[in-house]
Enzyme design. Structure first.
Site, PDB file in Angstrom:
ATOM      1  N   LYS A  22      10.200  -7.964   6.759  1.00  0.00           N
ATOM      2  CA  LYS A  22       9.469  -8.237   7.254  1.00  0.00           C
ATOM      3  C   LYS A  22       8.364  -8.338   5.935  1.00  0.00           C
ATOM      4  O   LYS A  22       7.407  -9.360   6.156  1.00  0.00           O
ATOM      5  CB  LYS A  22       8.542  -7.361   7.551  1.00  0.00           C
ATOM      6  CG  LYS A  22       7.144  -7.277   7.745  1.00  0.00           C
ATOM      7  CD  LYS A  22       6.577  -6.267   8.869  1.00  0.00           C
ATOM      8  CE  LYS A  22       4.779  -5.881   8.872  1.00  0.00           C
ATOM      9  NZ  LYS A  22       3.955  -6.228   7.400  1.00  0.00           N
ATOM     10  N   ASP A 116      -2.754  -3.474   9.537  1.00  0.00           N
ATOM     11  CA  ASP A 116      -3.169  -1.680  10.109  1.00  0.00           C
ATOM     12  C   ASP A 116      -4.324  -1.103   9.287  1.00  0.00           C
ATOM     13  O   ASP A 116      -4.887  -1.913   7.872  1.00  0.00           O
ATOM     14  CB  ASP A 116      -2.062  -0.892   9.491  1.00  0.00           C
ATOM     15  CG  ASP A 116      -0.815  -1.595   9.903  1.00  0.00           C
ATOM     16  OD1 ASP A 116      -0.947  -1.410  10.975  1.00  0.00           O
ATOM     17  OD2 ASP A 116       1.007  -1.003   9.964  1.00  0.00           O
ATOM     18  N   ARG A 121      -7.339  -0.598   0.903  1.00  0.00           N
ATOM     19  CA  ARG A 121      -6.451  -1.473   0.694  1.00  0.00           C
ATOM     20  C   ARG A 121      -6.814  -2.993  -0.188  1.00  0.00           C
ATOM     21  O   ARG A 121      -7.356  -3.921   0.619  1.00  0.00           O
ATOM     22  CB  ARG A 121      -5.420  -1.832   1.360  1.00  0.00           C
ATOM     23  CG  ARG A 121      -4.798  -0.557   1.460  1.00  0.00           C
ATOM     24  CD  ARG A 121      -2.667  -0.986   2.660  1.00  0.00           C
ATOM     25  NE  ARG A 121      -3.411  -1.882   4.007  1.00  0.00           N
ATOM     26  CZ  ARG A 121      -2.128  -1.575   4.236  1.00  0.00           C
ATOM     27  NH1 ARG A 121      -1.741  -2.740   3.636  1.00  0.00           N
ATOM     28  NH2 ARG A 121      -2.920  -2.800   5.471  1.00  0.00           N
ATOM     29  N   PRO A 122      -8.077  -2.535  -0.950  1.00  0.00           N
ATOM     30  CA  PRO A 122      -8.590  -3.677  -1.507  1.00  0.00           C
ATOM     31  C   PRO A 122      -8.354  -4.744  -2.252  1.00  0.00           C
ATOM     32  O   PRO A 122      -6.780  -4.425  -2.727  1.00  0.00           O
ATOM     33  CB  PRO A 122      -9.034  -3.085  -3.082  1.00  0.00           C
ATOM     34  CG  PRO A 122      -8.294  -1.525  -3.080  1.00  0.00           C
ATOM     35  CD  PRO A 122      -7.900  -1.606  -1.895  1.00  0.00           C
ATOM     36  N   ILE A 123      -8.547  -5.956  -2.255  1.00  0.00           N
ATOM     37  CA  ILE A 123      -7.876  -6.822  -3.086  1.00  0.00           C
ATOM     38  C   ILE A 123      -8.504  -7.331  -4.405  1.00  0.00           C
ATOM     39  O   ILE A 123      -8.141  -8.735  -4.259  1.00  0.00           O
ATOM     40  CB  ILE A 123      -8.228  -8.489  -2.363  1.00  0.00           C
ATOM     41  CG1 ILE A 123      -9.539  -8.836  -1.254  1.00  0.00           C
ATOM     42  CG2 ILE A 123      -7.403  -7.918  -0.465  1.00  0.00           C
ATOM     43  CD1 ILE A 123      -9.626  -9.703  -0.587  1.00  0.00           C
ATOM     44  N   GLN A 125      -7.089  -6.878  -7.338  1.00  0.00           N
ATOM     45  CA  GLN A 125      -6.556  -7.079  -7.889  1.00  0.00           C
ATOM     46  C   GLN A 125      -6.292  -8.291  -7.678  1.00  0.00           C
ATOM     47  O   GLN A 125      -5.687  -9.591  -8.406  1.00  0.00           O
ATOM     48  CB  GLN A 125      -5.475  -6.847  -7.991  1.00  0.00           C
ATOM     49  CG  GLN A 125      -5.211  -5.099  -8.778  1.00  0.00           C
ATOM     50  CD  GLN A 125      -6.345  -5.060 -10.276  1.00  0.00           C
ATOM     51  OE1 GLN A 125      -5.648  -5.735 -10.762  1.00  0.00           O
ATOM     52  NE2 GLN A 125      -7.543  -4.365 -10.184  1.00  0.00           N
ATOM     53  N   ASP A 306       5.518   3.048   3.384  1.00  0.00           N
ATOM     54  CA  ASP A 306       6.379   3.076   4.388  1.00  0.00           C
ATOM     55  C   ASP A 306       7.343   3.781   4.854  1.00  0.00           C
ATOM     56  O   ASP A 306       7.552   3.710   6.386  1.00  0.00           O
ATOM     57  CB  ASP A 306       6.656   1.444   4.948  1.00  0.00           C
ATOM     58  CG  ASP A 306       5.604   0.630   4.398  1.00  0.00           C
ATOM     59  OD1 ASP A 306       4.599   1.408   4.479  1.00  0.00           O
ATOM     60  OD2 ASP A 306       5.539  -0.734   4.895  1.00  0.00           O
ATOM     61  N   ILE A 328       0.479   6.802  -2.414  1.00  0.00           N
ATOM     62  CA  ILE A 328       0.135   5.667  -2.527  1.00  0.00           C
ATOM     63  C   ILE A 328      -1.732   5.660  -1.705  1.00  0.00           C
ATOM     64  O   ILE A 328      -2.636   4.611  -1.802  1.00  0.00           O
ATOM     65  CB  ILE A 328       0.509   4.513  -2.231  1.00  0.00           C
ATOM     66  CG1 ILE A 328       2.233   4.646  -3.701  1.00  0.00           C
ATOM     67  CG2 ILE A 328       0.468   3.534  -2.461  1.00  0.00           C
ATOM     68  CD1 ILE A 328       3.605   3.888  -3.330  1.00  0.00           C
TER      69      ILE A 328
END
Length: 421
Positions: A22, A116, A121-123, A125, A306, A328
């Protein structure tokens, strides 16, 4: 909305074949629009994310067909268009269109992605990488606008934190950038290697994937001449290995690359599961007399975040207390109260630390899947429990697991999908 109805308590046995990854698929499909020729994929998983990505492609006049793992994408008539916000918001990985549209057109407008809810979970970077390549990034009303008015130029980019998404997105943008781009502190996941293999086979010049330094020399043209076969899904494989150890009487998990699961396999062996690891499959015998372990999630090649949820029901079968240190996404504990409803004894008194005590008897009830892997843990626990378990928000699980009902049924599970009114 859909729900999964599970009649638990049945012992499982037989064979299961793992589908395509996936986390490769959701990057490979956006990457296909960088090609000037039709693109052919093999081994694609039959999951909801693929169909949502097809809707996004359709909005750009990119045709696609998907059947029996074969996916054809024709980007030769692509046009710039507003992407459908509903499909974008349904899966976070749609943000890979930022990199591929930037690489293809020098600009991209993408609604802030969904997916999810497993904590921040910032973007940042991703944005840092795009700006280093010469793009201007602005955000308004949950929409990100990225424009490289003077074209993309190679740059030296050091990621402040290891990020799979940022590494992939920068690769997608940099393949057409003028000059050389170097990504330091890059993520090393097998899915990044899979993406780079696909792009290199189309004429890209990407070196160093699988290490923490990746070099990309920009090229003008990319074209597809061969069929790309997606690597097996290591997270799906780990999920079935956990299920087999918890409720199986002997299960063979096929189409596996064991090297991608070394940290996970070592933990299963440490707890006492007598795995028979073969070249491209793993046999899980009936497992008992297991002992508690401590797991710490970390970027690849360490134990994957995960897989902490799918292994949790198995840990509940062990005498003694096991612990998971989630480094994480410390907030990734939404499966815990739902598993406790089924009769597990799990505590999360300290952020990022999950303690799993023995569960002597699980009983079916209604639980909610709040994200893909949390849903997988509920399915496993439901298969272990006596009585009927209903897992609502089943779309979350179906987003990430190839032909889930068929595969579990072939292992002697009693599970169906029903409408949840």
């Amino acid at each position: 909305m859909k729900k999964l109805v599970i009649h638990g308590g049945r012992r499982l046995s037989g064979e299961v074949t793992i589908g395509g990854a996936k986390n490769s698929t959701v990057a490979l499909i956006p990457a296909a629009i960088l090609s000037e020729d039709p693109v052919h994929f093999d081994g694609m998983p039959d999951i909801l994310d693929v169909y949502n990505l097809q809707l996004i492609l359709e909005s750009m006049n990119v045709s696609s067909t998907f059947q029996d793992g074969q996916l054809m994408i024709d980007p030769t008539q692509i046009v710039e268009a507003e992407l459908p916000s509903t499909a974008i918001k349904s899966l976070r990985a749609s943000y890979y269109f930022m990199g591929s549209l930037l690489g293809r057109f020098g600009r991209a407008t993408v609604t802030f992605p969904g997916g999810d809810n497993i904590g921040p979970r910032p973007i940042d970077q991703h944005i840092k990488g795009f700006e280093a390549l010469g793009a201007t990034v602005t955000e308004a009303n949950d929409t990100i606008h990225i424009v490289a008015e003077n074209g993309l130029k190679g740059a030296h980019i050091f990621l402040d934190m290891v990020s799979v998404g940022a590494t992939m997105n920068i690769i997608l943008a940099a393949v057409h950038a003028e000059g050389v781009t170097v990504i330091e502190n890059a993520a090393k996941e097998p899915e990044i290697i899979d993406l780079a293999t696909f792009l290199n086979n189309m004429g890209a010049k990407i070196r160093g994937v699988g290490t923490d330094t990746i070099r990309i020399t920009g090229v003008e043209h990319l074209g597809s001449e061969t069929t790309h076969t997606t690597i097996p899904d290591r997270i799906e494989a780990g999920t079935y290995l956990s299920l087999a150890a918890a409720q199986g009487d002997g299960v063979l998990v096929k189409n596996v690359i064991p090297e991608h699961l070394e940290a996970f396999i070592s933990k299963m062996i440490e707890m006492g599961v007598e795995l028979d690891v073969r070249e491209d499959s793993i046999y899980v015998p009936k497992s008992d007399k297991l002992k508690p372990i401590t797991i710490k999630t970390a970027p690849y090649p360490s134990f994957a975040t995960d897989l902490q949820q799918p292994i949790t029901p198995l840990l509940g079968t062990i005498p003694g207390t096991s612990a998971i240190h989630e480094t994480i996404y410390p907030e990734r504990t939404r499966h815990v109260p739902e598993l406790n409803k089924l009769g597990m004894d799990i505590s999360t008194e300290e952020e990022g630390i999950i303690e799993i005590n023995p569960s002597h008897e699980l009983h079916g009830t209604e639980v909610a899947a709040e994200e893909i892997r949390a849903g997988a843990s509920l399915v496993i626990a439901g298969l272990m429990a006596d009585g009927v378990t209903e897992v609502t928000n089943a779309e979350h699980v179906l987003r990430g697991y190839d032909r889930l009902i068929h595969k579990l049924t072939m292992l002697n599970a009693d599970i169906q999908i029903e409408d949840d009114f």
